[in-house]
Design a protein around this motif. Structure first.
Motif, PDB file in Angstrom:
ATOM      1  N   SER A  67       0.988  -1.088  -0.177  1.00 43.59           N
ATOM      2  CA  SER A  67      -0.021   0.150   0.152  1.00 43.59           C
ATOM      3  C   SER A  67       0.787   1.150   0.158  1.00 43.59           C
ATOM      4  N   PHE A  68       1.199   1.574  -1.147  1.00 42.50           N
ATOM      5  CA  PHE A  68       1.938   2.601  -1.184  1.00 42.50           C
ATOM      6  C   PHE A  68       2.089   3.747  -2.326  1.00 42.50           C
ATOM      7  N   THR A  69       2.753   5.150  -1.766  1.00 41.13           N
ATOM      8  CA  THR A  69       2.582   5.701  -2.926  1.00 41.13           C
ATOM      9  C   THR A  69       4.160   5.710  -3.978  1.00 41.13           C
ATOM     10  N   GLU A  70       3.538   6.201  -5.420  1.00 43.12           N
ATOM     11  CA  GLU A  70       4.477   6.306  -6.514  1.00 43.12           C
ATOM     12  C   GLU A  70       4.968   7.828  -6.401  1.00 43.12           C
ATOM     13  N   ALA A  71       6.423   8.237  -6.409  1.00 42.41           N
ATOM     14  CA  ALA A  71       6.936   9.595  -6.743  1.00 42.41           C
ATOM     15  C   ALA A  71       8.108   9.410  -7.755  1.00 42.41           C
ATOM     16  N   GLY A  72       7.813   9.204  -9.355  1.00 46.66           N
ATOM     17  CA  GLY A  72       8.939   8.637 -10.176  1.00 46.66           C
ATOM     18  C   GLY A  72       9.844   7.554 -10.343  1.00 46.66           C
ATOM     19  N   THR A  73      10.471   7.761 -11.072  1.00 47.20           N
ATOM     20  CA  THR A  73      12.062   8.155 -11.248  1.00 47.20           C
ATOM     21  C   THR A  73      12.976   8.415 -10.921  1.00 47.20           C
ATOM     22  N   GLY A  74      13.909   8.312 -10.407  1.00 47.99           N
ATOM     23  CA  GLY A  74      15.692   9.148 -10.570  1.00 47.99           C
ATOM     24  C   GLY A  74      15.423  10.498  -9.240  1.00 47.99           C
ATOM     25  N   LYS A  75      15.336  11.584  -8.874  1.00 50.10           N
ATOM     26  CA  LYS A  75      15.818  12.116  -7.757  1.00 50.10           C
ATOM     27  C   LYS A  75      14.851  13.027  -7.886  1.00 50.10           C
ATOM     28  N   LEU A  84       6.346  19.248   5.609  1.00 49.62           N
ATOM     29  CA  LEU A  84       8.064  18.375   5.757  1.00 49.62           C
ATOM     30  C   LEU A  84       8.318  17.791   3.627  1.00 49.62           C
ATOM     31  N   ARG A  85       9.697  17.617   3.378  1.00 52.33           N
ATOM     32  CA  ARG A  85      10.235  17.327   2.536  1.00 52.33           C
ATOM     33  C   ARG A  85      11.089  15.882   1.904  1.00 52.33           C
ATOM     34  N   ILE A  86      10.651  15.479   1.733  1.00 51.48           N
ATOM     35  CA  ILE A  86      11.302  13.692   1.532  1.00 51.48           C
ATOM     36  C   ILE A  86      12.069  13.745   0.413  1.00 51.48           C
ATOM     37  N   TYR A  87      13.817  13.753  -0.106  1.00 51.91           N
ATOM     38  CA  TYR A  87      13.671  13.040  -0.815  1.00 51.91           C
ATOM     39  C   TYR A  87      14.438  11.399  -1.021  1.00 51.91           C
ATOM     40  N   SER A  88      14.755  11.174  -2.249  1.00 49.60           N
ATOM     41  CA  SER A  88      14.859   9.868  -2.749  1.00 49.60           C
ATOM     42  C   SER A  88      15.095  10.007  -4.024  1.00 49.60           C
TER      43      SER A  88
END
Length: 502
Positions: A65-73, A158-162
């Protein structure tokens, strides 16, 4: 406390110690336990989000059960809707196969553009995301998620990078949470009562008025002053001046109205803890050595140190058992600078045995390291439920100012001393011992008590210490019988502690 201590004159009023509650972010409210302010909020991103609502739906036990935030940075961002003081972020990426995500950076800010921000986690060692090189370690995902703790930070966003994972380039978020500081300690307050309130009859109306005002100060522990060992409360003289031995006994005049005060307090505030405060002289009753008072009168114990401690412990047990008190507070004040505290710990151990392991036991102390160094604070804390530091009567205009000496000369100097000692004591005490930095209040003796020692300056200093990571169980203000009727003092305590920043 030291130099001209009010405890040497029992007819003066005795103190107030209080815990209270606080401001959550920019919103004035009663103290609250920690809350996840990200819950249910809508996320945004510099990527196209798939199933964005799953990021903050509260479900962390389902890796699928997840949110997807594209690929890369890429980053995801959450707006809490208002500013809050936060000290914890919890984060779950996809964890079913234990993969490790790359370049994880967690930031907090008060503005949506993050033109200024605080980084609370960063494992991007080579700065590939251009958020600064991080020193945190990479980690394998698990069902427990990643808990990130830090000193309180005021933030709305709140901002989270990956940057994908070592498995593939996609960024997945099962859940993200942002937790506010637990402000409940601001309602866990203490006050020390005037000894005259249990030495002479009081009307029900008076007692109820006192309890009502204690509730205004969010008092959870009422420290009821029950008298001074080996001192006649009618005259303020030591027993040996009146022909009686110094042996760890207490004038029974102290208890004329104690039972009524306890019963009425139970009636008007059933949940309030009632603690009996017993006062003594550190030389006579802790170390059992001759003591010369300020009038140059010599007083000599009539019994050995061991017998003195036995008598005091037995009396504490009597107070707890006969009057139904919730515990004992020992106000013998700290030993003199450079004097070993072994004797005091021996007395504390005997009192603990006498009153039982389930009863509250606390002492009062001087916050400066000259009087209570770190190693001794740790040893005291191992024996106690609570230690109350007397953050008052610090002024000495004739001496060099803190930190050169344990004395203060102005408001700035006072706030620095209280802040730094609050941090020091918090670090030294074991977590099992509650720490109360106790503020000053209205007080008629002004030899060392100055106007800058007030509820506002003390609360600001303790708040600053908390922001720097200090752990406190609450705060307070001494001299309750005057403070409770003083509009300025009451408002300062309410504004700067109860509704103050954490």
């Amino acid at each position: 406390m030291k130099k001209g201590s009010f405890r040497s004159i029992l007819i003066t009023t005795i103190a107030v110690a209080l815990f209270a509650t606080g401001l959550i972010g920019d919103q004035r409210a009663s103290a609250a336990a920690a809350q996840n302010v990200a819950a249910g909020k809508t996320a945004t991103s510099n990527a196209t989000l798939v199933n964005a609502s799953l990021l903050t739906d509260g479900v962390s036990n389902n890796s699928n059960s997840f949110t997807e935030a594209g690929t890369g940075k890429k980053y995801i961002q959450i707006d809490f809707g208002a500013s809050y003081y936060l000290n914890k972020v919890l984060l779950w990426h996809y964890y079913a196969d234990g993969r490790t995500y790359k370049d994880v950076v967690v930031k907090l800010s008060e503005n949506a553009a993050f033109s200024s921000s605080t980084t609370v986690f960063n494992n991007d060692a080579d700065n590939s995301s251009s958020q600064g090189a991080g020193t945190d370690a990479e980690y394998a995902e698990s069902a427990a998620g990643k808990t990130i703790t830090f000193n309180p930070v005021k933030a709305r966003y709140l901002r989270i990078y990956s940057n994908g994972s070592y498995t593939n380039a996609y960024n997945h978020y099962v859940e993200a949470q942002a937790w506010t500081v637990d402000n409940s300690y601001r309602e866990n307050n203490v006050t020390f009562t005037n000894p005259e309130w249990v030495m002479s009859p009081q009307t029900n109306t008076f007692i109820q008025d006192v309890i009502t005002k204690m509730n205004t100060f969010k008092i959870n522990y009422q420290m009821i002053d029950a008298g001074f060992f080996d001192r006649d409360n009618t005259t303020g003289q030591y027993d040996d001046v009146n022909g009686q031995p110094i042996d760890g006994s207490m004038s029974w005049y102290s208890y004329d109205e104690l039972e009524n005060w306890v019963n009425k307090s139970r009636q008007y505030a059933p949940d309030m803890k009632l603690i009996g405060v017993v006062n003594g002289n550190k030389s006579l009753h802790v170390q059992a050595v001759p003591y010369t008072d300020k009038n140059n009168v010599l007083h000599t114990p009539a019994v050995s140190k061991a017998t003195m401690h036995d008598n005091i412990a037995a009396h504490c047990a009597f107070l707890v058992n006969y009057y139904g008190l919730d515990g004992i507070n020992l106000d013998f004040e700290p030993v003199s600078p450079g004097t070993a505290s072994t004797d005091y710990r021996q007395l504390i151990t005997k009192v603990r045995t006498a009153i039982g392991a389930n009863k509250h036991l606390s002492i009062d102390g001087n916050p400066f390291s000259d009087y209570m160094p770190d190693n001794e604070i740790a040893q005291f804390g191992a024996l106690l439920d609570m230690i109350v530091m007397m953050d008052y009567d610090t002024a000495d205009l004739s001496a060099p100012a803190y930190p050169a000496n344990p004395s203060t000369t102005n408001a700035t100097n006072y706030k620095l001393a209280i802040k730094e000692n609050t941090i020091r004591i918090s670090n030294a005490l074991p977590a099992t011992c509650a720490f109360i930095p106790l503020g000053p209040g209205i007080y008629t003796l002004t030899d060392y008590h100055k106007s800058y020692e007030n509820a506002q300056n003390h609360s600001v200093a303790v708040n600053d210490a908390i922001l720097a990571g200090a752990r406190v169980a609450g705060s307070g203000v001494w001299w309750f019988n005057e403070s409770m009727n003083n509009a300025t003092e009451t408002q300062q305590f309410t504004d700067y502690w109860i509704n103050g920043t954490p």
